[in-house]
Design a protein around this motif. Sequence first.
Motif, PDB file in Angstrom:
ATOM      1  N   MET A  20      66.117  86.665   7.205  1.00  0.00           N
ATOM      2  CA  MET A  20      65.913  85.722   8.297  1.00  0.00           C
ATOM      3  C   MET A  20      64.522  85.114   8.148  1.00  0.00           C
ATOM      4  O   MET A  20      63.517  85.814   8.250  1.00  0.00           O
ATOM      5  CB  MET A  20      66.052  86.426   9.655  1.00  0.00           C
ATOM      6  CG  MET A  20      65.720  85.547  10.853  1.00  0.00           C
ATOM      7  SD  MET A  20      65.695  86.459  12.427  1.00  0.00           S
ATOM      8  CE  MET A  20      67.438  86.552  12.804  1.00  0.00           C
ATOM      9  N   ASP A  58      65.088  81.530  11.808  1.00  0.00           N
ATOM     10  CA  ASP A  58      64.777  81.853  13.197  1.00  0.00           C
ATOM     11  C   ASP A  58      63.701  80.893  13.703  1.00  0.00           C
ATOM     12  O   ASP A  58      62.576  80.890  13.208  1.00  0.00           O
ATOM     13  CB  ASP A  58      64.280  83.302  13.288  1.00  0.00           C
ATOM     14  CG  ASP A  58      64.168  83.801  14.718  1.00  0.00           C
ATOM     15  OD1 ASP A  58      65.076  83.517  15.515  1.00  0.00           O
ATOM     16  OD2 ASP A  58      63.176  84.492  15.035  1.00  0.00           O
ATOM     17  N   SER A  93      68.909  80.809  14.157  1.00  0.00           N
ATOM     18  CA  SER A  93      68.604  81.695  15.272  1.00  0.00           C
ATOM     19  C   SER A  93      67.506  81.041  16.113  1.00  0.00           C
ATOM     20  O   SER A  93      66.680  80.292  15.586  1.00  0.00           O
ATOM     21  CB  SER A  93      68.128  83.043  14.729  1.00  0.00           C
ATOM     22  OG  SER A  93      67.576  83.852  15.745  1.00  0.00           O
ATOM     23  N   ASN A 114      67.599  85.413  19.658  1.00  0.00           N
ATOM     24  CA  ASN A 114      66.706  86.529  19.349  1.00  0.00           C
ATOM     25  C   ASN A 114      65.778  86.754  20.544  1.00  0.00           C
ATOM     26  O   ASN A 114      64.819  86.013  20.740  1.00  0.00           O
ATOM     27  CB  ASN A 114      65.906  86.186  18.083  1.00  0.00           C
ATOM     28  CG  ASN A 114      64.954  87.291  17.670  1.00  0.00           C
ATOM     29  OD1 ASN A 114      65.020  88.413  18.186  1.00  0.00           O
ATOM     30  ND2 ASN A 114      64.048  86.983  16.755  1.00  0.00           N
ATOM     31  N   VAL A 136      70.153  89.321  19.332  1.00  0.00           N
ATOM     32  CA  VAL A 136      69.188  90.326  18.886  1.00  0.00           C
ATOM     33  C   VAL A 136      68.516  90.911  20.119  1.00  0.00           C
ATOM     34  O   VAL A 136      67.931  90.181  20.927  1.00  0.00           O
ATOM     35  CB  VAL A 136      68.117  89.732  17.956  1.00  0.00           C
ATOM     36  CG1 VAL A 136      67.119  90.822  17.536  1.00  0.00           C
ATOM     37  CG2 VAL A 136      68.749  89.093  16.724  1.00  0.00           C
ATOM     38  N   ILE A 182      72.768  92.806  17.543  1.00  0.00           N
ATOM     39  CA  ILE A 182      71.811  93.293  16.544  1.00  0.00           C
ATOM     40  C   ILE A 182      70.695  93.990  17.313  1.00  0.00           C
ATOM     41  O   ILE A 182      70.292  93.524  18.390  1.00  0.00           O
ATOM     42  CB  ILE A 182      71.217  92.119  15.740  1.00  0.00           C
ATOM     43  CG1 ILE A 182      72.312  91.317  15.034  1.00  0.00           C
ATOM     44  CG2 ILE A 182      70.159  92.594  14.736  1.00  0.00           C
ATOM     45  CD1 ILE A 182      71.868  89.931  14.585  1.00  0.00           C
ATOM     46  N   ASP A 184      66.657  95.615  17.219  1.00  0.00           N
ATOM     47  CA  ASP A 184      65.356  95.490  16.553  1.00  0.00           C
ATOM     48  C   ASP A 184      64.396  96.458  17.238  1.00  0.00           C
ATOM     49  O   ASP A 184      64.138  96.318  18.436  1.00  0.00           O
ATOM     50  CB  ASP A 184      64.872  94.038  16.684  1.00  0.00           C
ATOM     51  CG  ASP A 184      63.447  93.825  16.183  1.00  0.00           C
ATOM     52  OD1 ASP A 184      62.827  94.780  15.669  1.00  0.00           O
ATOM     53  OD2 ASP A 184      62.949  92.688  16.324  1.00  0.00           O
ATOM     54  N   LEU A 214      67.763  95.048  12.592  1.00  0.00           N
ATOM     55  CA  LEU A 214      66.823  94.038  12.111  1.00  0.00           C
ATOM     56  C   LEU A 214      65.411  94.595  12.176  1.00  0.00           C
ATOM     57  O   LEU A 214      65.054  95.267  13.151  1.00  0.00           O
ATOM     58  CB  LEU A 214      66.936  92.765  12.957  1.00  0.00           C
ATOM     59  CG  LEU A 214      66.007  91.592  12.603  1.00  0.00           C
ATOM     60  CD1 LEU A 214      66.697  90.261  12.897  1.00  0.00           C
ATOM     61  CD2 LEU A 214      64.703  91.645  13.410  1.00  0.00           C
ATOM     62  N   ALA A 250      68.053  99.393   7.540  1.00  0.00           N
ATOM     63  CA  ALA A 250      67.933  98.016   8.016  1.00  0.00           C
ATOM     64  C   ALA A 250      68.823  97.095   7.186  1.00  0.00           C
ATOM     65  O   ALA A 250      68.969  97.281   5.981  1.00  0.00           O
ATOM     66  CB  ALA A 250      66.482  97.542   7.931  1.00  0.00           C
ATOM     67  N   LEU A 252      68.880  93.474   8.192  1.00  0.00           N
ATOM     68  CA  LEU A 252      68.318  92.138   8.346  1.00  0.00           C
ATOM     69  C   LEU A 252      66.803  92.271   8.355  1.00  0.00           C
ATOM     70  O   LEU A 252      66.252  93.186   8.988  1.00  0.00           O
ATOM     71  CB  LEU A 252      68.776  91.459   9.652  1.00  0.00           C
ATOM     72  CG  LEU A 252      70.271  91.286   9.884  1.00  0.00           C
ATOM     73  CD1 LEU A 252      70.794  92.407  10.803  1.00  0.00           C
ATOM     74  CD2 LEU A 252      70.580  89.925  10.520  1.00  0.00           C
ATOM     75  N   ARG A 254      63.266  89.947   8.934  1.00  0.00           N
ATOM     76  CA  ARG A 254      62.728  88.684   9.452  1.00  0.00           C
ATOM     77  C   ARG A 254      61.359  88.459   8.806  1.00  0.00           C
ATOM     78  O   ARG A 254      60.453  89.284   8.985  1.00  0.00           O
ATOM     79  CB  ARG A 254      62.625  88.740  10.974  1.00  0.00           C
ATOM     80  CG  ARG A 254      62.124  87.472  11.647  1.00  0.00           C
ATOM     81  CD  ARG A 254      62.150  87.646  13.160  1.00  0.00           C
ATOM     82  NE  ARG A 254      61.696  86.456  13.857  1.00  0.00           N
ATOM     83  CZ  ARG A 254      60.436  86.205  14.185  1.00  0.00           C
ATOM     84  NH1 ARG A 254      59.481  87.086  13.848  1.00  0.00           N
ATOM     85  NH2 ARG A 254      60.096  85.092  14.820  1.00  0.00           N
TER      86      ARG A 254
END
Length: 290
Positions: A20, A58, A93, A114, A136, A182, A184, A214, A250, A252, A254
């Motif tokens: 991402m 994102d 995103s 997100n 997210v 998702i 995080d 994520l 994990a 994903l 970012r």
Amino acid sequence: MRALRAGTRTLDLNRRIAVMAIVNRTPDSFYDRGATYALDAAVAAGTAAFDAGADLVDVGGVKFAPGPPVPVEEECARVIPVVEALAPHGLVSVDTFHPEVAVAAMAAGAAVINDTTGLHDPRMADVVAAGNAALVIAHSLAAPRTQHPLPHYDDVVADVLAFLRDRVALATAHGVPEDRIIVDPGHDLNKNTRQTLELTRRLGEFQELDLPLLVALSNKDFIGETLDRERGDRLPGSLAAAAWCVAHGARLVRVHNVRETVDAMRMIEAIEGWREPVYELHNTRPEGND
């Protein structure tokens, strides 16, 4: 691990690590200091990220750090044109904690919302449930754009897990399907460096949630403080941390440095046997080529 639905796409994260890319349409972002604040710069950065192999881009119009509120109208004016420009090229995103912005973003083509405040406003779950975007849910403690000095946890992993379980339950109760969620753990978000390092070290414990995980750790302060590196010199530490997190569940990541991270993640996929080499020449000919 279940497949993730995001917009009209389904991502099988059993054999794929999704990258991402971050595009901040803010004048005061912590990493690029407003380099992509102009609309054309933001669109160009997002397009370049897709070209470099990013799975998602994102887009954020308000940074997480404390500061004065940004009106919803202004946040929409920053992010919606970028979403409209990038959505035809791939999954977009939007990083927001405002339900009104999420509604506008999904209408413009955003496939993921997100929320770095972990559904601080429960209406976010309602609006995402009414759309078809993935959500997210990130861990953080402070109210949006406010300070949380000297954060304390009895056990940082247990506390973050409990928070995420609670917010996932809230999201599903409001109608968000689990295959569109998702989680995080929120590296550095209301956490000091030692707390974030422990969170990273014990990341495997988050697999009990059975949801795509994520990690947003690119160039963050825990890397700088661990290695004594300034903001522009944290790529090796970021890649090492990302590789560790992927090895512990994990799926994903970012990131700011897209090309380098894509290469690192694709290499991990090849080592795992999830993808084939692009080509094979080494030691495949009778004459040799060492």
